[in-house]
Design a protein around this motif. Structure first.
Motif, PDB file in Angstrom:
ATOM      1  N   ALA A  13       0.845  -1.197   0.000  1.00 41.28           N
ATOM      2  CA  ALA A  13       0.000   0.000   0.000  1.00 41.28           C
ATOM      3  C   ALA A  13       0.877   1.242   0.000  1.00 41.28           C
ATOM      4  N   GLU A  14       0.577   2.146  -0.873  1.00 45.60           N
ATOM      5  CA  GLU A  14       1.423   3.337  -0.990  1.00 45.60           C
ATOM      6  C   GLU A  14       1.046   4.410   0.024  1.00 45.60           C
ATOM      7  N   HIS A  15      -0.141   4.264   0.562  1.00 47.41           N
ATOM      8  CA  HIS A  15      -0.631   5.347   1.404  1.00 47.41           C
ATOM      9  C   HIS A  15      -0.330   5.058   2.862  1.00 47.41           C
ATOM     10  N   GLY A  16       0.657   5.675   3.410  1.00 56.36           N
ATOM     11  CA  GLY A  16       0.850   5.649   4.841  1.00 56.36           C
ATOM     12  C   GLY A  16       1.665   4.502   5.382  1.00 56.36           C
ATOM     13  N   VAL A  17       2.091   3.560   4.590  1.00 50.08           N
ATOM     14  CA  VAL A  17       2.899   2.469   5.135  1.00 50.08           C
ATOM     15  C   VAL A  17       4.332   2.955   5.249  1.00 50.08           C
ATOM     16  N   ILE A  18       4.855   2.955   6.430  1.00 56.52           N
ATOM     17  CA  ILE A  18       6.218   3.452   6.587  1.00 56.52           C
ATOM     18  C   ILE A  18       7.201   2.335   6.306  1.00 56.52           C
ATOM     19  N   GLU A  19       8.317   2.683   5.714  1.00 61.00           N
ATOM     20  CA  GLU A  19       9.303   1.698   5.319  1.00 61.00           C
ATOM     21  C   GLU A  19      10.353   1.468   6.397  1.00 61.00           C
ATOM     22  N   GLU A  20      10.534   2.459   7.285  1.00 59.18           N
ATOM     23  CA  GLU A  20      11.564   2.350   8.309  1.00 59.18           C
ATOM     24  C   GLU A  20      11.003   1.630   9.535  1.00 59.18           C
TER      25      GLU A  20
ATOM     26  N   PHE B  17      -4.172 -12.669   6.253  1.00 59.63           N
ATOM     27  CA  PHE B  17      -5.451 -12.646   6.971  1.00 59.63           C
ATOM     28  C   PHE B  17      -6.515 -12.242   5.960  1.00 59.63           C
ATOM     29  N   THR B  18      -7.534 -13.062   5.804  1.00 57.91           N
ATOM     30  CA  THR B  18      -8.632 -12.691   4.919  1.00 57.91           C
ATOM     31  C   THR B  18      -9.869 -12.416   5.773  1.00 57.91           C
ATOM     32  N   VAL B  19     -10.348 -11.211   5.669  1.00 56.13           N
ATOM     33  CA  VAL B  19     -11.479 -10.794   6.516  1.00 56.13           C
ATOM     34  C   VAL B  19     -12.499 -10.075   5.643  1.00 56.13           C
ATOM     35  N   PRO B  20     -13.740  -9.988   6.104  1.00 57.54           N
ATOM     36  CA  PRO B  20     -14.726  -9.202   5.352  1.00 57.54           C
ATOM     37  C   PRO B  20     -14.264  -7.743   5.232  1.00 57.54           C
ATOM     38  N   SER B  21     -14.394  -7.195   4.059  1.00 55.34           N
ATOM     39  CA  SER B  21     -13.967  -5.796   3.844  1.00 55.34           C
ATOM     40  C   SER B  21     -14.708  -4.853   4.778  1.00 55.34           C
ATOM     41  N   ALA B  22     -15.927  -5.216   5.124  1.00 56.34           N
ATOM     42  CA  ALA B  22     -16.732  -4.331   5.985  1.00 56.34           C
ATOM     43  C   ALA B  22     -16.083  -4.112   7.345  1.00 56.34           C
ATOM     44  N   TYR B  23     -15.306  -5.105   7.791  1.00 50.53           N
ATOM     45  CA  TYR B  23     -14.626  -4.933   9.086  1.00 50.53           C
ATOM     46  C   TYR B  23     -13.728  -3.707   9.069  1.00 50.53           C
ATOM     47  N   LEU B  24     -13.185  -3.409   7.904  1.00 48.77           N
ATOM     48  CA  LEU B  24     -12.145  -2.380   7.818  1.00 48.77           C
ATOM     49  C   LEU B  24     -12.671  -1.076   7.228  1.00 48.77           C
ATOM     50  N   HIS B  25     -13.974  -0.860   7.408  1.00 46.89           N
ATOM     51  CA  HIS B  25     -14.524   0.372   6.824  1.00 46.89           C
ATOM     52  C   HIS B  25     -14.032   1.616   7.552  1.00 46.89           C
ATOM     53  N   SER B  27     -10.842   1.953   8.353  1.00 41.15           N
ATOM     54  CA  SER B  27      -9.423   2.132   7.991  1.00 41.15           C
ATOM     55  C   SER B  27      -9.323   2.920   6.688  1.00 41.15           C
ATOM     56  N   LYS B  28      -8.805   4.137   6.788  1.00 43.83           N
ATOM     57  CA  LYS B  28      -8.684   4.969   5.589  1.00 43.83           C
ATOM     58  C   LYS B  28      -7.700   4.353   4.607  1.00 43.83           C
ATOM     59  N   LEU B  29      -6.658   3.721   5.130  1.00 45.03           N
ATOM     60  CA  LEU B  29      -5.648   3.119   4.254  1.00 45.03           C
ATOM     61  C   LEU B  29      -6.281   2.017   3.398  1.00 45.03           C
ATOM     62  N   VAL B  30      -7.048   1.166   4.065  1.00 50.09           N
ATOM     63  CA  VAL B  30      -7.681   0.067   3.343  1.00 50.09           C
ATOM     64  C   VAL B  30      -8.703   0.603   2.341  1.00 50.09           C
ATOM     65  N   LEU B 108      -2.519   1.713   9.481  1.00 52.15           N
ATOM     66  CA  LEU B 108      -3.800   1.386   8.843  1.00 52.15           C
ATOM     67  C   LEU B 108      -4.791   2.554   8.886  1.00 52.15           C
ATOM     68  N   GLN B 109      -4.380   3.601   9.529  1.00 46.65           N
ATOM     69  CA  GLN B 109      -5.202   4.824   9.619  1.00 46.65           C
ATOM     70  C   GLN B 109      -6.610   4.528  10.126  1.00 46.65           C
ATOM     71  N   ILE B 110      -6.620   4.026  11.362  1.00 47.75           N
ATOM     72  CA  ILE B 110      -7.904   3.760  12.030  1.00 47.75           C
ATOM     73  C   ILE B 110      -8.001   4.737  13.215  1.00 47.75           C
ATOM     74  N   PRO B 111      -8.638   5.887  13.029  1.00 48.84           N
ATOM     75  CA  PRO B 111      -8.623   6.924  14.075  1.00 48.84           C
ATOM     76  C   PRO B 111      -9.144   6.438  15.412  1.00 48.84           C
ATOM     77  N   GLU B 112     -10.165   5.578  15.400  1.00 51.10           N
ATOM     78  CA  GLU B 112     -10.730   5.109  16.678  1.00 51.10           C
ATOM     79  C   GLU B 112      -9.704   4.312  17.482  1.00 51.10           C
ATOM     80  N   LEU B 113      -8.911   3.515  16.776  1.00 46.11           N
ATOM     81  CA  LEU B 113      -7.898   2.722  17.473  1.00 46.11           C
ATOM     82  C   LEU B 113      -6.706   3.590  17.885  1.00 46.11           C
TER      83      LEU B 113
END
Lengths: 458, 164
Positions: A13-20, B17-25, B27-30, B108-113
């Motif tokens: 993923a290019e968005h936000g994954v840090i490499e270090e 890990f394969t999970v339903p996409s809805a779980y990660l709604h 996560s901005k990254l996902v 994963l950009q999950i603000p709540e976490l």
């Protein structure tokens, strides 16, 4: 959701994954700091700012002015907090970080210099750890300007006043030695604040004396001005700002002749039953020796007489640059008011509660050359039951900078309509007012405040 | 083409890990990845261990059906933090794990976490010394040049005399 070991075709993923390798990024560090909310938030932030460069850069700006005020925000429980503060400041100094420069005020509390006895059979012991902590802070704070000294023993509910005082008999001398040891370190001190209880008078004079040549600011609560203290105060020729409460007028008067640069003088006497001569002496000494005064506030707790119009007229004549005058005296009358109108063009705050002799007949005369106090922004005439509504109305019309007004109840209705027309509303008192005045006995919590600042005199 | 109803995540060591996409709604990254590269088979999450990703996904599963609006910003002052007993596992975990979960939440950009772990980290900082904080969360070291190896001021003795 069981994990599988496999090697599927993946994309990074290019968005936000840090490499270090993971180091908390600044925005997360900031998020953590925003959650520091306990009583010791400032000390926790200070500790965080000493852990690493990133954390320093995030935490230090958040500290802001907090280190200046830390003395009154966190040290209200026991000596452990002052010890922690000293350790953190020592570490900051070792790292050559700028926290020490931020400390301008420090609260030294006797309660932290002794260990609280756990039973009536024990004595309160001097606490070397706290004493060392205070010394560590003082010698690392080059910009320390004001010392707050609280002389109150730690108390236990099971001890009567006499008992807890006795518990510390053996400790008093060590307390005095402690203060003697720190004063040579206080080279930058220009202000002293004492919140006192009896039994400490001996060392207070020493403390004042040790900084007398540069003392500019003095604030005291419940301080007895004994002979030694008066002698020490007479050495303070640079004094500019004095705020004395719960001390007798007659004890202060003898030192005024040494404070020729005094600019602010505030006194509240909650004890004396004054005679008029005693009150007048205070006003006359101020007028004679302190011509640079810009703020003068006389307050007294009971309804005794205070200074006469004659003495106040003398003071007004000698001090032509007053911006703030507060007095409660049933002796003041229109002679005083006339001297005030004709001699004090810079007046910004006029606080005259319970001045029942003031009527305001001069409103029928011509206005002074500069108009009615062109700079006036606050007028308090609470319980001035004799004052004419015409006088009040003329002031609120012509003093275009007036922002707050408090009136006797008899005039609330008569003048209220005009005040509303001029853009005033009844609101709670502002902090500025509460800061300067003791709330008892003529306290009130509502004032007319101008909410439409563009609406000037009609 | 991957199944759009599920998403496969690959950790640093290749565990999937394969999970339903809805779980990660949340996560901005996902969500960004699904929009731009959703046709790929799996999304790689570097620097996240299987253990940590498992924990993150557990969090996501627990909160998958929450009706609250996703946080735009973990520091949003209009939505104050409220402790949720379903997240108690995060409060009891060791410091190093908490740090890793915080990093994973950020990756994963999950603000709540992020908010949950940052709040927990803050509570652990309460009353600690710089050394203790360093031991807990291992932040980057202070630059050497910042450190004065000796106290130039000398020590002040009990009587106030300065001695070198």
């Amino acid at each position: 959701m069981e994990p599988k070991q496999s090697s599927p075709s993946t994309t990074s993923a290019e968005h936000g994954v840090i490499e270090e390798p993971p180091i908390l990024p600044p925005e997360i560090v900031r998020q953590i700091f925003s959650n520091l909310k306990g009583r010791f938030r400032t000390l926790d932030l200070l500790a965080c700012s000493l852990t690493c460069t990133t954390w320093f850069h995030e935490a230090f700006p958040l500290l802001g002015d907090d280190l200046q005020w830390i003395h009154c925000s966190v040290f209200d429980d026991d000596g452990e907090t002052i010890t922690r503060f000293a350790e953190l400041i020592t570490e900051s100094h070792r790292l050559r970080l700028p926290h020490c420069d931020q400390i301008t005020q420090l609260n030294i509390s006797v309660a932290y210099l002794v260990n609280r006895p756990l039973s009536m059979q024990e004595d309160g012991k001097f606490c070397d750890t706290s004493a060392k902590a205070y010394r560590d802070i003082i010698r690392r704070a080059p910009n320390l300007r004001t010392l707050y000294i609280f002389t109150r023993w730690p108390r236990n509910s099971f001890l009567s006043t006499r008992d807890w005082d006795r518990c510390y008999d053996g400790t008093k001398n060590q307390i005095l030695l402690f203060f003697e040891s720190i004063m040579p370190l206080c080279n930058s001190i220009t202000g002293l604040v004492f919140f006192c209880e009896s039994g400490f008078d001996t060392f207070i004079s020493h403390v004042i004396e040790s900084v007398a040549d540069r003392l500019e600011f003095l604030k005291t609560r419940h301080l007895t001005f004994n002979d030694a203290t008066k002698r020490a105060l007479c050495l303070c020729h640079s004094m500019r700002d004095v705020d004395i409460r719960n001390t007798k007028y007659r004890d202060v008067t003898p030192v005024l002749h040494c404070w020729q640069y005094l600019e602010k003088f505030c006194i509240y006497d909650s004890f004396s039953h004054l005679d008029i001569a005693e009150a007048d002496r205070l006003a006359i000494e101020l007028g004679t020796y302190c011509p640079n005064l810009v703020e003068v506030v006389f307050q007294q707790c009971n309804d005794d007489v205070q200074m006469s119009s004659q003495a106040m007229c003398y003071l007004l004549g000698r001090c032509p640059n007053l911006t703030h005058l507060g007095a409660t005296s049933n002796q003041l009358d229109d002679r005083f008011l006339r001297a005030l109108a004709n001699g004090q063009p810079h007046l910004e705050r006029l606080i005259l509660p319970k001045c029942i002799g003031i009527i305001g007949h001069l409103v029928k005369e011509d206005a002074p050359a500069w108009g009615w106090w062109p700079e006036l922004r606050q007028l308090v005439l609470v319980e001035c039951e004799s004052v004419l509504p015409e006088f009040v109305e003329r002031l609120v019309r012509e003093c275009s900078k007036l922002k707050t007004v408090a009136l006797p109840s008899t005039l609330e209705q008569i003048c209220g309509k005009l005040l509303v027309q001029l853009g005033f509303r009844l609101e709670h008192c502002d902090e500025d007012f509460e800061f300067c005045y003791v709330t008892d006995p003529w306290w009130f919590d509502m004032m007319w405040q101008r909410v439409e600042t563009d609406n000037v005199a009609i | 083409m991957s199944d759009p109803a599920n998403i496969t995540l690959v950790t640093m060591d290749g565990t999937t890990f394969t999970v339903p996409s809805a779980y990660l709604h949340r996560s901005k990254l996902v969500q960004d990845w699904l929009r731009s590269e959703g046709d790929k088979q799996a999304m790689e999450v570097k620097h996240v261990t299987p253990f940590v990703l498992q924990g993150v996904l557990n969090f996501c599963e627990i909160h998958a059906e929450d009706t609250s609006e996703p946080l735009a910003d973990p520091a949003d002052p209009t939505k104050p933090f409220e402790a949720d007993p379903r997240d108690d596992a995060f409060r009891g975990m060791p410091d190093d794990q908490l740090l890793q979960f915080t990093m994973a939440a950020d990756i994963l950009q999950i603000p709540e976490l992020v908010r949950l772990t940052a709040q927990e980290m803050a509570s652990r900082i309460d009353g600690k010394s710089p050394d203790q904080i360093r031991a807990m969360f291992n932040p980057d070291d202070l630059a050497e040049e910042d450190v004065d190896s000796d106290n130039e001021m000398g020590e002040v003795g009990e009587e106030g005399a300065i001695s070198k």
